[in-house]
Design a protein around this motif. Structure first.
Motif, PDB file in Angstrom:
ATOM      1  N   ALA A   1     -33.837 -59.313 -17.647  1.00 39.80           N
ATOM      2  CA  ALA A   1     -34.817 -60.014 -18.474  1.00 39.80           C
ATOM      3  C   ALA A   1     -35.200 -59.146 -19.676  1.00 39.80           C
ATOM      4  CB  ALA A   1     -36.060 -60.369 -17.651  1.00 39.80           C
ATOM      5  N   GLU A   2     -35.385 -57.853 -19.446  1.00 43.62           N
ATOM      6  CA  GLU A   2     -35.720 -56.943 -20.541  1.00 43.62           C
ATOM      7  C   GLU A   2     -34.531 -56.762 -21.477  1.00 43.62           C
ATOM      8  OE1 GLU A   2     -36.844 -56.708 -17.477  1.00 43.62           O
ATOM      9  OE2 GLU A   2     -38.969 -56.829 -17.948  1.00 43.62           O
ATOM     10  N   SER A   3     -33.338 -56.659 -20.922  1.00 47.33           N
ATOM     11  CA  SER A   3     -32.151 -56.530 -21.766  1.00 47.33           C
ATOM     12  C   SER A   3     -31.959 -57.770 -22.631  1.00 47.33           C
ATOM     13  CB  SER A   3     -30.900 -56.315 -20.909  1.00 47.33           C
ATOM     14  OG  SER A   3     -30.964 -55.090 -20.241  1.00 47.33           O
ATOM     15  N   LEU A   4     -32.168 -58.932 -22.050  1.00 45.21           N
ATOM     16  CA  LEU A   4     -32.042 -60.172 -22.819  1.00 45.21           C
ATOM     17  C   LEU A   4     -33.133 -60.285 -23.876  1.00 45.21           C
ATOM     18  CD1 LEU A   4     -31.082 -62.587 -19.914  1.00 45.21           C
ATOM     19  CD2 LEU A   4     -29.643 -62.022 -21.891  1.00 45.21           C
ATOM     20  N   ALA A   5     -34.356 -59.862 -23.538  1.00 46.72           N
ATOM     21  CA  ALA A   5     -35.445 -59.892 -24.525  1.00 46.72           C
ATOM     22  C   ALA A   5     -35.116 -58.981 -25.703  1.00 46.72           C
ATOM     23  CB  ALA A   5     -36.762 -59.475 -23.874  1.00 46.72           C
ATOM     24  N   THR A   6     -34.584 -57.797 -25.402  1.00 50.77           N
ATOM     25  CA  THR A   6     -34.178 -56.878 -26.470  1.00 50.77           C
ATOM     26  C   THR A   6     -33.054 -57.487 -27.293  1.00 50.77           C
ATOM     27  OG1 THR A   6     -34.800 -54.945 -25.177  1.00 50.77           O
ATOM     28  CG2 THR A   6     -33.222 -54.595 -26.961  1.00 50.77           C
ATOM     29  N   LEU A   7     -32.058 -58.031 -26.605  1.00 54.00           N
ATOM     30  CA  LEU A   7     -30.924 -58.631 -27.305  1.00 54.00           C
ATOM     31  C   LEU A   7     -31.382 -59.728 -28.265  1.00 54.00           C
ATOM     32  CD1 LEU A   7     -27.916 -59.196 -27.828  1.00 54.00           C
ATOM     33  CD2 LEU A   7     -27.924 -60.594 -25.753  1.00 54.00           C
TER      34      LEU A   7
END
Length: 174
Positions: free
Chosen positions: A141-147
């Motif tokens: 979820a954090e990786s996708l938010a950053t992406l």
């Protein structure tokens, strides 16, 4: 293009040990125990309503469709998302550098700017603080938010270039 390949290879190389990791912590509650909410892609009702984060739910459903509850595929996708985010960070640095150069605030030529962008993206992608987002499945979820956040910034910078484009504006809005 070579910088992008270097980024992807570096991310995969550094985080490759995650591929053989097991599910940990919330992974059990949100993947294993909640299998009924991710066990099918269509209709989307289960993964769409069974999660506070439908994009994460969708990616979990894709993982389940491909490999069931085998953790390897989930970890590979996490590292893949992290690698793509690193490429986008690289793009943001390059575009920001070009904007600064256009305004006379940065004297780097393209070659030096690419080098600086690569170093910054590598530092971001390989920093130990990224361990959880790259290796802990539910932290995607954090990786996708950053992406998606960095993609919006990159599109905003690109859309404000010498030839503004409605396509980049659509990416920012999306």
């Amino acid at each position: 293009m070579a910088a992008v390949v270097i980024l992807i290879v570096a991310v995969a190389g550094v985080w490759r040990t995650a591929f053989d990791g097991a599910f940990v912590f919330d992974d059990h509650a949100r993947i294993v125990a909640a299998e009924a909410s991710i066990d099918r892609l269509w209709p989307p009702g289960a993964w769409l309503s069974g999660s506070q984060r439908p994009v994460v739910g969708f990616t979990l459903a894709v993982n389940h469709a491909i490999g069931g509850l085998a953790p390897r595929g989930y970890h590979v996708l996490n590292v893949g998302i992290h690698a793509i985010a690193a490429v986008v960070v690289f793009g943001v640095v390059i575009e920001a550098g070009r904007r600064l150069r256009t305004r006379g605030r940065l004297g780097f030529d393209d070659r030096r700017l690419l080098g600086v962008g690569l170093v910054i993206a590598l530092l971001w992608a390989l920093h130990p603080i990224q361990t959880a987002t790259a290796t802990y499945v539910i932290q995607r979820a954090e990786s996708l938010a950053t992406l998606f956040g960095m993609l919006a910034v990159w599109a905003l910078l690109r859309g404000q270039g010498s030839r503004p484009s409605r396509g980049w504006t659509a990416v920012v809005i999306g």
